[in-house]
Write a protein that holds these residues in place. Structure first.
Motif, PDB file in Angstrom:
ATOM      1  N   LYS A  97       0.873  -1.330   0.428  1.00 19.35           N
ATOM      2  CA  LYS A  97      -0.181   0.494   0.409  1.00 19.35           C
ATOM      3  C   LYS A  97       0.951   1.265   0.435  1.00 19.35           C
ATOM      4  O   LYS A  97       0.810   2.055  -0.551  1.00 19.35           O
ATOM      5  CB  LYS A  97      -0.795   0.133   0.951  1.00 19.35           C
ATOM      6  N   ASN A  98       1.784   1.164   0.956  1.00 20.07           N
ATOM      7  CA  ASN A  98       3.154   2.528   0.819  1.00 20.07           C
ATOM      8  C   ASN A  98       3.992   2.651  -0.757  1.00 20.07           C
ATOM      9  O   ASN A  98       3.743   3.859  -1.147  1.00 20.07           O
ATOM     10  CB  ASN A  98       3.969   2.436   2.581  1.00 20.07           C
ATOM     11  N   GLY A  99       3.961   1.794  -0.693  1.00 23.03           N
ATOM     12  CA  GLY A  99       4.617   1.548  -2.118  1.00 23.03           C
ATOM     13  C   GLY A  99       3.588   1.940  -3.377  1.00 23.03           C
ATOM     14  O   GLY A  99       4.388   2.698  -4.179  1.00 23.03           O
ATOM     15  N   GLU A 100       2.508   1.643  -2.956  1.00 23.32           N
ATOM     16  CA  GLU A 100       1.328   2.145  -4.153  1.00 23.32           C
ATOM     17  C   GLU A 100       0.732   3.990  -3.944  1.00 23.32           C
ATOM     18  O   GLU A 100       1.107   4.553  -5.003  1.00 23.32           O
ATOM     19  CB  GLU A 100      -0.649   2.419  -3.991  1.00 23.32           C
ATOM     20  N   LYS A 101       1.543   4.198  -2.712  1.00 22.37           N
ATOM     21  CA  LYS A 101       1.051   5.387  -2.562  1.00 22.37           C
ATOM     22  C   LYS A 101       2.615   6.827  -2.980  1.00 22.37           C
ATOM     23  O   LYS A 101       1.981   7.089  -3.213  1.00 22.37           O
ATOM     24  CB  LYS A 101       0.934   6.154  -1.173  1.00 22.37           C
ATOM     25  N   LEU A 102       2.835   5.839  -3.234  1.00 25.04           N
ATOM     26  CA  LEU A 102       4.659   6.537  -2.803  1.00 25.04           C
ATOM     27  C   LEU A 102       4.999   6.823  -4.819  1.00 25.04           C
ATOM     28  O   LEU A 102       5.545   7.602  -5.450  1.00 25.04           O
ATOM     29  CB  LEU A 102       5.596   6.116  -2.004  1.00 25.04           C
ATOM     30  N   GLY A 103       4.312   5.790  -5.416  1.00 23.76           N
ATOM     31  CA  GLY A 103       4.266   6.067  -6.919  1.00 23.76           C
ATOM     32  C   GLY A 103       4.938   4.191  -7.723  1.00 23.76           C
ATOM     33  O   GLY A 103       5.341   4.234  -8.654  1.00 23.76           O
ATOM     34  N   PHE A 104       5.436   3.744  -6.426  1.00 20.63           N
ATOM     35  CA  PHE A 104       6.610   3.029  -7.116  1.00 20.63           C
ATOM     36  C   PHE A 104       5.580   2.102  -8.017  1.00 20.63           C
ATOM     37  O   PHE A 104       6.896   1.026  -9.232  1.00 20.63           O
ATOM     38  CB  PHE A 104       7.183   1.663  -5.428  1.00 20.63           C
ATOM     39  N   LEU A 105       4.503   2.101  -7.667  1.00 17.79           N
ATOM     40  CA  LEU A 105       4.006   0.569  -8.560  1.00 17.79           C
ATOM     41  C   LEU A 105       3.405   1.265  -9.456  1.00 17.79           C
ATOM     42  O   LEU A 105       2.179   0.893 -10.282  1.00 17.79           O
ATOM     43  CB  LEU A 105       2.934  -0.357  -7.243  1.00 17.79           C
TER      44      LEU A 105
END
Length: 128
Positions: free
Chosen positions: A119-127
């Motif tokens: 979820k954090n990766g999605e919010k930060l834009g990594f995904l």
């Protein structure tokens, strides 16, 4: 033959509602045959529209690192980028697993941390 019957089973005027008629006749009576003829027997049903499931990130293009991720994918190619991303995700999951072992967290807590990382990766834009 009219008979009054209430839920208590008593005949007579003890209930406010009553049933008048017989159980063998319908409200349509003799018009049932005409009603049956007027109803269409073949109804055409169209093929249901089925949408393809989309495996897409809801935060695509959003987040602090999304522009870097998109440019990197365009430069190195989608296949190579997905392989690199898969290796990074696997490595991060291993780090989370080792951390959980060191603090004594069970498998359910470990899975929760991995979901939180996603979820954090999605919010930060990594995904993206």
């Amino acid at each position: 033959m009219a008979t009054s019957v209430c839920a208590t089973g008593f005949k007579g005027g003890l209930c406010t509602s009553s049933f008048h008629g017989s159980w063998g006749t319908s409200t349509a009576g003799e018009d049932y045959a005409a009603l049956a003829r007027s109803v269409r027997t073949n109804v055409r049903v169209g093929k249901p529209v089925r949408l393809m499931p989309m495996m897409k990130n809801v935060n695509e293009g959003k987040g602090l690192f999304a522009p870097v991720v998109v440019i990197t994918r365009q430069i190195i190619g989608k296949k190579t980028f997905n392989q690199l991303r898969g290796k990074a995700i696997a490595l991060h999951s291993q780090v989370i697993t080792e951390f959980c072992k060191s603090i004594g967290a069970d498998a359910k807590q470990r899975q929760g941390l991995i979901r939180l990382a996603k979820k954090n990766g999605e919010k930060l834009g990594f995904l993206a």
